[in-house]
Motif scaffolding. Structure first.
Motif, PDB file in Angstrom:
ATOM      1  N   PHE A 280      -6.550  51.254  11.670  1.00 29.78           N
ATOM      2  CA  PHE A 280      -7.976  51.568  11.603  1.00 29.78           C
ATOM      3  C   PHE A 280      -8.706  50.551  10.738  1.00 29.78           C
ATOM      4  CE2 PHE A 280      -7.247  55.980  13.084  1.00 29.78           C
ATOM      5  CZ  PHE A 280      -8.369  56.143  13.882  1.00 29.78           C
ATOM      6  N   LEU A 281      -8.136  50.246   9.597  1.00 25.79           N
ATOM      7  CA  LEU A 281      -8.762  49.288   8.684  1.00 25.79           C
ATOM      8  C   LEU A 281      -8.991  47.957   9.390  1.00 25.79           C
ATOM      9  CD1 LEU A 281      -9.629  48.643   5.710  1.00 25.79           C
ATOM     10  CD2 LEU A 281      -7.283  47.807   5.377  1.00 25.79           C
ATOM     11  N   PHE A 282      -7.977  47.493  10.125  1.00 22.09           N
ATOM     12  CA  PHE A 282      -8.135  46.221  10.819  1.00 22.09           C
ATOM     13  C   PHE A 282      -9.178  46.335  11.930  1.00 22.09           C
ATOM     14  CE2 PHE A 282      -7.316  42.881  13.841  1.00 22.09           C
ATOM     15  CZ  PHE A 282      -7.116  41.781  13.005  1.00 22.09           C
ATOM     16  N   ALA A 283      -9.208  47.481  12.629  1.00 22.48           N
ATOM     17  CA  ALA A 283     -10.190  47.647  13.703  1.00 22.48           C
ATOM     18  C   ALA A 283     -11.609  47.641  13.158  1.00 22.48           C
ATOM     19  CB  ALA A 283      -9.921  48.943  14.461  1.00 22.48           C
ATOM     20  N   VAL A 284     -11.854  48.389  12.076  1.00 20.56           N
ATOM     21  CA  VAL A 284     -13.196  48.522  11.523  1.00 20.56           C
ATOM     22  C   VAL A 284     -13.653  47.226  10.878  1.00 20.56           C
ATOM     23  CG1 VAL A 284     -14.606  49.747   9.833  1.00 20.56           C
ATOM     24  CG2 VAL A 284     -12.915  50.997  11.179  1.00 20.56           C
ATOM     25  N   VAL A 285     -12.815  46.668  10.027  1.00 21.07           N
ATOM     26  CA  VAL A 285     -13.213  45.505   9.236  1.00 21.07           C
ATOM     27  C   VAL A 285     -12.893  44.194   9.953  1.00 21.07           C
ATOM     28  CG1 VAL A 285     -12.899  44.315   7.028  1.00 21.07           C
ATOM     29  CG2 VAL A 285     -12.874  46.820   7.117  1.00 21.07           C
ATOM     30  N   GLY A 286     -11.685  44.123  10.547  1.00 14.12           N
ATOM     31  CA  GLY A 286     -11.265  42.883  11.181  1.00 14.12           C
ATOM     32  C   GLY A 286     -11.867  42.690  12.552  1.00 14.12           C
ATOM     33  N   SER A 287     -11.489  43.508  13.521  1.00 11.34           N
ATOM     34  CA  SER A 287     -11.909  43.294  14.903  1.00 11.34           C
ATOM     35  C   SER A 287     -13.416  43.362  15.072  1.00 11.34           C
ATOM     36  CB  SER A 287     -11.229  44.311  15.819  1.00 11.34           C
ATOM     37  OG  SER A 287      -9.826  44.153  15.784  1.00 11.34           O
ATOM     38  N   THR A 288     -14.052  44.395  14.511  1.00 15.35           N
ATOM     39  CA  THR A 288     -15.503  44.509  14.645  1.00 15.35           C
ATOM     40  C   THR A 288     -16.200  43.392  13.877  1.00 15.35           C
ATOM     41  OG1 THR A 288     -15.202  46.907  14.773  1.00 15.35           O
ATOM     42  CG2 THR A 288     -17.446  46.091  14.521  1.00 15.35           C
ATOM     43  N   GLY A 289     -15.638  43.015  12.732  1.00 10.21           N
ATOM     44  CA  GLY A 289     -16.198  41.888  11.983  1.00 10.21           C
ATOM     45  C   GLY A 289     -16.086  40.578  12.743  1.00 10.21           C
ATOM     46  N   PHE A 290     -14.978  40.386  13.443  1.00 12.93           N
ATOM     47  CA  PHE A 290     -14.831  39.168  14.250  1.00 12.93           C
ATOM     48  C   PHE A 290     -15.819  39.157  15.412  1.00 12.93           C
ATOM     49  CE2 PHE A 290     -10.112  39.163  12.862  1.00 12.93           C
ATOM     50  CZ  PHE A 290     -10.440  38.508  11.688  1.00 12.93           C
ATOM     51  N   LEU A 291     -16.060  40.320  16.022  1.00 13.05           N
ATOM     52  CA  LEU A 291     -17.062  40.387  17.085  1.00 13.05           C
ATOM     53  C   LEU A 291     -18.441  40.014  16.539  1.00 13.05           C
ATOM     54  CD1 LEU A 291     -18.181  41.084  19.854  1.00 13.05           C
ATOM     55  CD2 LEU A 291     -18.115  43.514  19.204  1.00 13.05           C
ATOM     56  N   LEU A 292     -18.760  40.513  15.355  1.00  6.36           N
ATOM     57  CA  LEU A 292     -20.015  40.127  14.716  1.00  6.36           C
ATOM     58  C   LEU A 292     -20.043  38.614  14.479  1.00  6.36           C
ATOM     59  CD1 LEU A 292     -22.686  40.687  13.267  1.00  6.36           C
ATOM     60  CD2 LEU A 292     -21.366  41.322  11.223  1.00  6.36           C
ATOM     61  N   GLY A 293     -18.935  38.069  13.984  1.00  4.02           N
ATOM     62  CA  GLY A 293     -18.871  36.629  13.734  1.00  4.02           C
ATOM     63  C   GLY A 293     -19.041  35.805  14.998  1.00  4.02           C
ATOM     64  N   TRP A 294     -18.380  36.223  16.091  1.00  3.25           N
ATOM     65  CA  TRP A 294     -18.530  35.509  17.366  1.00  3.25           C
ATOM     66  C   TRP A 294     -19.969  35.582  17.865  1.00  3.25           C
ATOM     67  CZ3 TRP A 294     -15.844  31.768  18.866  1.00  3.25           C
ATOM     68  CH2 TRP A 294     -14.446  31.743  18.803  1.00  3.25           C
ATOM     69  N   SER A 295     -20.599  36.743  17.724  1.00  4.48           N
ATOM     70  CA  SER A 295     -21.978  36.894  18.195  1.00  4.48           C
ATOM     71  C   SER A 295     -22.905  35.943  17.442  1.00  4.48           C
ATOM     72  CB  SER A 295     -22.431  38.348  18.022  1.00  4.48           C
ATOM     73  OG  SER A 295     -21.620  39.226  18.771  1.00  4.48           O
TER      74      SER A 295
ATOM     75  N   ALA B  68     -22.298  57.030  20.523  1.00  6.32           N
ATOM     76  CA  ALA B  68     -21.609  55.875  19.976  1.00  6.32           C
ATOM     77  C   ALA B  68     -20.115  56.105  19.891  1.00  6.32           C
ATOM     78  CB  ALA B  68     -22.165  55.543  18.597  1.00  6.32           C
ATOM     79  N   GLN B  69     -19.391  54.993  19.859  1.00  6.85           N
ATOM     80  CA  GLN B  69     -17.944  55.052  19.716  1.00  6.85           C
ATOM     81  C   GLN B  69     -17.514  53.970  18.742  1.00  6.85           C
ATOM     82  OE1 GLN B  69     -16.561  54.506  23.740  1.00  6.85           O
ATOM     83  NE2 GLN B  69     -16.861  56.643  24.221  1.00  6.85           N
ATOM     84  N   HIS B  70     -16.248  54.042  18.329  1.00  8.94           N
ATOM     85  CA  HIS B  70     -15.735  53.046  17.374  1.00  8.94           C
ATOM     86  C   HIS B  70     -14.496  52.357  17.923  1.00  8.94           C
ATOM     87  CE1 HIS B  70     -15.152  51.075  13.653  1.00  8.94           C
ATOM     88  NE2 HIS B  70     -13.906  51.369  13.763  1.00  8.94           N
ATOM     89  N   PRO B  71     -14.225  51.076  17.556  1.00  5.66           N
ATOM     90  CA  PRO B  71     -13.151  50.323  18.194  1.00  5.66           C
ATOM     91  C   PRO B  71     -11.768  50.816  17.829  1.00  5.66           C
ATOM     92  CG  PRO B  71     -13.946  49.094  16.343  1.00  5.66           C
ATOM     93  CD  PRO B  71     -14.787  50.335  16.462  1.00  5.66           C
ATOM     94  N   GLN B  72     -11.377  51.833  18.461  1.00  3.86           N
ATOM     95  CA  GLN B  72     -10.085  52.433  18.168  1.00  3.86           C
ATOM     96  C   GLN B  72      -9.689  53.249  19.370  1.00  3.86           C
ATOM     97  OE1 GLN B  72      -7.630  53.751  16.721  1.00  3.86           O
ATOM     98  NE2 GLN B  72      -7.783  55.769  17.519  1.00  3.86           N
TER      99      GLN B  72
END
Length: 391
Positions: A203-218, A386-390
């Protein structure tokens, strides 16, 4: 060539389904990719890209779904309840010269930290996990033994906290640990608690890592293609298409079979590669170009056939919509894209389990938009569905 260039070259030479070394079959053909992920014909072993742990699969599937929905709702409610503070947090955390993708990861950790883990020693350990295991390239910068020691310490602390919370009667979860402590109540063995501890880290990686990387790519793709056009929704969805954070989904056959004319054995690994699926020119004109405007009327014609940024089938990420909402909300509070300038020594992505943007500095000019949205108007907050990346 880097990893992605190698895959492009292999597809060009061998087609969308090809062997890459002994026992590894890559699938970039959209229909076959969906069939593998949906496990049409029950040909693959039960697997979860999220709930797989070192102690086996956390399950059954019904428990996975229950945990996923409860966590998604908790995080969504937390995000919505603090919507009036988001502009101030973004303004404080993202300065005029910010270093990405770390800036996006750390911003989301700041936003969600209170609902992930309580204050105290456990939070201090989780802070270290974020900095030394979640940020792009962090693992390569820290020796293996130190990473292993940190993982042992945080897992031990998580098991102790989850065990303590098992004895509490919680009506409404206050944080993610409450959600996990309530999961699979009939099994309080140490193995079960270790699995839950590892699910917490996922969960930690999904919330902070994966979603953060999507923000970074955007941010990165919009800044490096200033004439691309499109609204915020199109920017995020096109970032997911062109640079899917979850770019590989591995599956293991339960029985020998043929996949598009290729023999597959039980010793093989079948890798569905969303990076390749999203570049199928039959469904995506100018597939290698960042074109947010292609989403101006919703899903582009034919696009649904070749778009799997959050997986497909029963294990599709149950919180995909929330991840997209979070990124859109943050983008709307950054200065106008016309004031962005990206500086990077190299523009190659960080290729690991997740596909992360290259390291870059975002320089911005002018007033922040926390007071008036990206185009000088109020940026609306969405609160429903809404949903969350998990999973």
């Amino acid at each position: 060539m880097d990893e992605l260039e190698t895959l492009d070259d292999l597809r060009a030479r061998h087609g969308p389904i090809f062997r890459r070394g002994p026992g590894v079959l890559y699938v970039g053909e959209p229909a076959e990719a969906k069939a593998v992920l949906a496990d049409t014909g029950s040909r693959y072993r039960e697997h979860s890209d999220f709930f797989q742990t070192g102690k086996g699969l956390f399950g059954p599937r019904s428990a996975q779904q229950e945990v996923g929905r409860a966590a998604r709702n908790l995080l969504r409610d937390h995000w919505t309840a603090r919507s009036d503070r988001l502009a101030a947090i973004v303004a404080r955390e993202i300065g005029p010269d910010s270093r990405w993708p770390d800036a996006g990861n750390l911003l989301l950790y700041t936003c969600f930290r209170d609902v992930l883990v309580p204050e105290g020693e456990l939070r201090r350990l989780v802070d270290q996990v974020v900095r030394h295991a979640v940020l792009a390239g962090a693992r390569e910068r820290r020796p293996v033994l130190l990473r292993a020691a940190l993982r042992y310490r945080v897992r031990r602390a998580l098991v102790a906290e989850l065990s303590r919370r098992r004895t509490r009667d919680v009506r409404a979860p206050a944080d993610l640990l409450d959600v996990l402590a309530a999961a699979a109540p009939d099994d309080s063995s140490r193995t079960a608690l270790v699995r839950l501890a590892e699910v917490f880290l996922s969960f930690l990686f999904a919330v902070v890592g994966s979603t953060g990387f999507l923000l970074g790519w955007s941010v990165y793709l919009r800044a490096t293609a200033p004439g691309a056009g499109g609204d915020l929704a199109g920017v995020v969805r096109e970032a997911l298409r062109l640079r899917p954070v979850a770019w590989n989904f591995g599956r293991f056959p339960a029985e020998p079979h043929r996949l598009a004319g290729t023999e597959v054995t039980t010793s093989d690994e079948v890798v569905v590669c969303s990076y390749l699926v999203h570049r199928d020119s039959r469904f995506w004109p100018d597939a290698d170009e960042f074109r947010p405007q292609r989403w101006s009327a919703g899903m582009p014609p034919g696009g649904a056939e070749a778009y799997i940024p959050f997986g497909w089938g029963t294990h599709t990420c149950v919180a995909a919509g929330f991840a997209v909402q979070v990124v859109e909300d943050v983008l709307g509070l950054l200065p106008p894209a016309g004031q962005w300038r990206v500086e990077a020594r190299r523009h190659r992505p960080h290729v690991a389990a997740a596909l992360a943007p290259p390291t870059f500095t975002l320089r911005t000019n002018g007033a922040r938009t926390g007071e008036g949205g990206e185009h000088g108007q109020d940026h609306p907050r969405r609160t429903g569905g809404a949903q969350h990346p998990q999973e």
